[in-house]
Design a protein around this motif. Sequence first.
Motif, short mmCIF file in Angstrom:
data_model
loop_
_atom_site.label_atom_id
_atom_site.label_comp_id
_atom_site.label_asym_id
_atom_site.label_seq_id
_atom_site.Cartn_x
_atom_site.Cartn_y
_atom_site.Cartn_z
N LEU A 724 -72.57 34.11 91.57
CA LEU A 724 -73.45 32.91 91.79
C LEU A 724 -72.26 31.87 92.08
N ILE A 725 -71.20 31.80 91.41
CA ILE A 725 -70.11 30.88 92.06
C ILE A 725 -69.63 31.01 93.44
N CYS A 726 -69.40 32.46 93.72
CA CYS A 726 -69.23 32.76 95.09
C CYS A 726 -70.04 32.27 96.02
N ALA A 727 -71.37 32.30 95.81
CA ALA A 727 -72.53 31.68 96.87
C ALA A 727 -72.05 30.28 96.84
N TYR A 728 -71.95 29.70 95.74
CA TYR A 728 -71.63 28.06 95.74
C TYR A 728 -70.50 27.92 96.62
N GLN A 729 -69.25 28.56 96.28
CA GLN A 729 -68.11 28.39 97.25
C GLN A 729 -68.22 28.57 98.52
N MET A 730 -69.08 29.51 99.11
CA MET A 730 -69.43 29.52 100.47
C MET A 730 -70.24 28.51 101.16
N LEU A 731 -71.16 27.96 100.21
CA LEU A 731 -71.84 26.69 100.78
C LEU A 731 -70.92 25.51 100.88
N LYS A 746 -70.97 22.54 89.93
CA LYS A 746 -71.73 23.70 89.92
C LYS A 746 -71.07 24.98 89.15
N VAL A 747 -69.60 24.90 89.58
CA VAL A 747 -69.05 26.10 88.64
C VAL A 747 -69.20 25.76 86.99
N LYS A 748 -69.03 24.47 86.71
CA LYS A 748 -69.00 24.23 85.29
C LYS A 748 -70.44 24.61 84.79
N ALA A 749 -71.57 24.20 85.44
CA ALA A 749 -72.93 24.33 85.01
C ALA A 749 -73.19 26.07 84.84
N VAL A 750 -72.51 26.89 85.88
CA VAL A 750 -72.72 28.40 85.75
C VAL A 750 -71.92 28.66 84.57
N HIS A 751 -70.71 28.33 84.15
CA HIS A 751 -70.20 28.79 83.08
C HIS A 751 -70.72 28.42 81.73
N GLU A 752 -71.12 27.28 81.52
CA GLU A 752 -71.80 26.63 80.47
C GLU A 752 -73.19 27.35 80.39
N ALA A 753 -73.77 27.65 81.31
CA ALA A 753 -75.22 28.38 81.26
C ALA A 753 -74.96 29.91 80.61
N PHE A 754 -74.07 30.60 80.97
CA PHE A 754 -73.61 32.08 80.65
C PHE A 754 -72.66 32.09 79.44
N LEU A 755 -71.89 31.20 79.43
CA LEU A 755 -70.59 31.34 78.51
C LEU A 755 -70.67 30.45 77.44
N GLY A 756 -71.42 29.33 77.49
CA GLY A 756 -71.63 28.31 76.67
C GLY A 756 -70.40 27.24 76.74
N THR A 757 -69.51 27.54 77.68
CA THR A 757 -68.44 26.38 77.88
C THR A 757 -67.79 26.63 79.42
N ASP A 758 -67.28 25.81 79.78
CA ASP A 758 -66.37 25.95 81.24
C ASP A 758 -65.03 26.04 80.67
N ILE A 759 -64.66 25.79 79.72
CA ILE A 759 -63.29 25.77 79.40
C ILE A 759 -62.48 27.22 78.89
N SER A 760 -61.60 27.39 79.32
CA SER A 760 -60.85 28.60 78.96
C SER A 760 -60.31 28.55 77.54
N ASN A 761 -60.39 29.38 76.98
CA ASN A 761 -59.72 29.60 75.35
C ASN A 761 -58.61 30.56 75.48
N ARG A 762 -58.17 31.16 76.52
CA ARG A 762 -57.32 32.17 76.55
C ARG A 762 -56.01 31.76 75.65
N ILE A 763 -55.59 32.78 74.80
CA ILE A 763 -54.30 32.53 73.93
C ILE A 763 -53.47 33.68 74.32
N GLU A 764 -53.69 34.61 75.25
CA GLU A 764 -53.00 35.58 75.64
C GLU A 764 -52.10 35.67 76.92
N ILE A 765 -51.00 36.02 77.11
CA ILE A 765 -50.17 36.05 77.93
C ILE A 765 -50.74 37.42 78.85
N VAL A 766 -51.34 36.95 80.16
CA VAL A 766 -51.88 38.05 80.99
C VAL A 766 -50.67 38.57 81.69
N SER A 767 -50.89 40.16 81.77
CA SER A 767 -49.74 40.89 82.35
C SER A 767 -48.29 40.58 82.13
#
Length: 810
Positions: A724-731, A746-767
């Motif tokens: 859904l974000i990809c479609a917004y990004q194309m528009l 729009k991106v914020k609204a998508v993340h809040e709707a599905f995940l409850g927040t648009d803020i990352s809570n990542r505490i791990e080091i990726v790769s």
Amino acid sequence: MVMDKKAQMMILAVAVVAVVAVAGIVIIVNQNNGNNSDSPIIPDVPMKDFAGYDVTPVSDLNNGIVAIGQDTFRWVTYFGLADKCVMVDLNDTSNYMAKAFMYVGKTQALNANPSGLANGKSNCAITDEDVGKIIDLNPSVIVVPVGFETEYKKQMDALRLANLHIVHIGYIYSFLEPQTFNMTEDLDKQINILSKTFCKEDRGVELKKAFIDIVKDIRNIASKVTQKKTGYVGCLAYNGAHGADSSAPYFIPFELANVTNILANEHTSEESGVDVYSADKINGLMKEDTVLFLDATGIFKVAGDNTSIGILKLFSGHEAYVSYPYIWTGINYEDVLICAYQILHDTYYLLTDNEFQEKMNNVHKAFLGSEISNRIETVSKKVEPPTAGTTIYDDMSQVYSVVRGNPTHAAINVADDGSLTFHTNNHGNIPADLKDFAGYDVTTVSDFSNGIVAIGQDTFRWVTYFGFADKCVMVDLNDTSNYMAKAFMYVGKTQALNANPGGLANGKSNCAITDEDVGTIIDLNPAVVVVPMGFETEYKKQMDALRSANLHIVHIGYIYSFLKPQTFEITDDLDKQINVLAKTFGDYTRGQEIREAFNDIVKDIRSIASAVTQKKTGYVGCLAYNGAHGADSSAPYFIPFELANITNILANEQTTEESGVDVFSADKINGLMSEDTVLFLDATGIFKVAGDNTSVGILKLFSGHEAYISYPYIWTGINYEDVLICAYQMLHDAYGLLSDDELQEKVKAVHEAFLGTDISNRIEIVSKKVDPPAENTTIYDDMSQVYSIVRGNATHGSITVNDDGTLVFN
């Protein structure tokens, strides 16, 4: 022996008496049986009203009806005579709270008697001034409660001296017999008296049938309850609204809906059956799974009331609902029956939303002749009349929401401090016999103390959608580490880590289950195991072992094509997925929120895309399928293109891949593309194009073309929020129909709707490269940062394609 004539006559007389007596017994038996059978009757015999006066029919109602005392107007409305009625009770001239009959009868009465409704000077009483006005009106009949004969003897004598036709009714609080749920003799008598008085015997039979049939229907549905829940109801009204301590040992909706009242063995000092109970008393009787119900009429009384707060704190974390307005011990008949249906809908999920709506409508039609509110008054100077077609149920809930601060139907979240939050308790159109994707019955889990195990890639996504990440252990190696393209990992993973530190690495392979995993899961003994349907055939031995351990297992599907082509409605499988998990988790409110998120966001995207006046053509490369791929990896059906009104140049091509993703040659693409075809490269696979001759050959075709990074898609669309974000990004990118700020919103609204927040809570080091983000970094930006370091490209931005096929990210 020859008898004389006199003896013969005596025997004949005795026989006649015997026959008449037997006939009388038969008539009485038939009448008693008939009133609670499918064929009730109004007996054609002389009868007395509740004050012992003869009941005589009124054939001419041209002078109208006067209804004295609260709830007499209810019965006049039941008989379809509201338009002939003047109410002499202050409460019934204005009080729309909890009284469904007011939402139909009041306007009819107002239209017939525009200034005659304010005659009453007090509640459930009659004054000398009222008597004078009633005598002046000279009504065809006066309907009055029997109690007025003693409480207002002087006034009643005055009315009688005026030779007015008076009929006395009872206040029938206990209108159903315990255990049998047959109508009480008093209720039967009430209907008989008014049927005879109004010359409306047919309507009387209809009313009896309504009581009988609706109760029978409720009990039939309730018979499907396999495990009765215990319940406590608070805020019951009696001579006014009361707080959470106001309850009753005998609450008819509980009895009808097969809920065990925790106060069942308690005595009450109130004539109504309503009394007050302490927090200590309730605490000593309630169980861990006792469901709380708060009557809509009295909920506003709990705010700031220490007694109520002390009781509500006991139910923090318990299942809780708004209970439809009851009023005393059951005189609010139609509401009492709707309350029972609502409990079957809310707590047992035995009615879908559509079925519940139909049941409510049937109740109002049966008693009031319509389910539609005709209210033309502004209630309490706050609630304007409803729009045309608004149901009584919804109008009453609106009135309550404004006047009381709470609706008449909702799920309730009770916080630790006793405060309440109301949530729409919409179950969707979910069948009671719902099966999961492997054909097993779906049953609700009420206690998540032992947590959730999510087996297989992307089951954790759904657990996160439903807000249970903090109770989850993932048994999939990929979902324990892979932040690439998976927005849910940027919210759910840290919650899961904090709740189960070290417990997330149980999975030994990607989207699979090993014998070692089985042992770990059995040791965990989770409240529920969420697993893809395919595991039943791919890992039959392991699944059989989990079932042998008596674990609660629910099977989901992998819903790749989640929107129907052209209509963009959610597919039946996606709808089922939401239903299966909503029922499993016992959270239909969240299920409906997720369903609405899909529908509303898609609708918004399509609304923006409707502004496209000239569609562009596009090609998307680098789509991932079982790993990242180069520029030749594409799909003839790419959901963001469809949503954003971009014509896919591969639209008529076939694919050999189940996912819809396949590889296409430079010659094929060159033969289909136009001079203005826009290139999109999925962020996940762009790193694969470097040095890849096939990719370079394709990219050279797009030198000088408009080109953009496409937000990570993954397969054919299982990465829902990203799609859904990809479609917004194309528009935003291709059509300029969204500004940078609007895209961010729009991106914020998508993340809040599905995940409850648009803020990352990542505490791990990726790769082992990407440190956790700074505070308040959005998921969108954090994921782009991860990609930029791990993949060498961001997840959004424009691209310049050089003549040699190399890329420059702008």
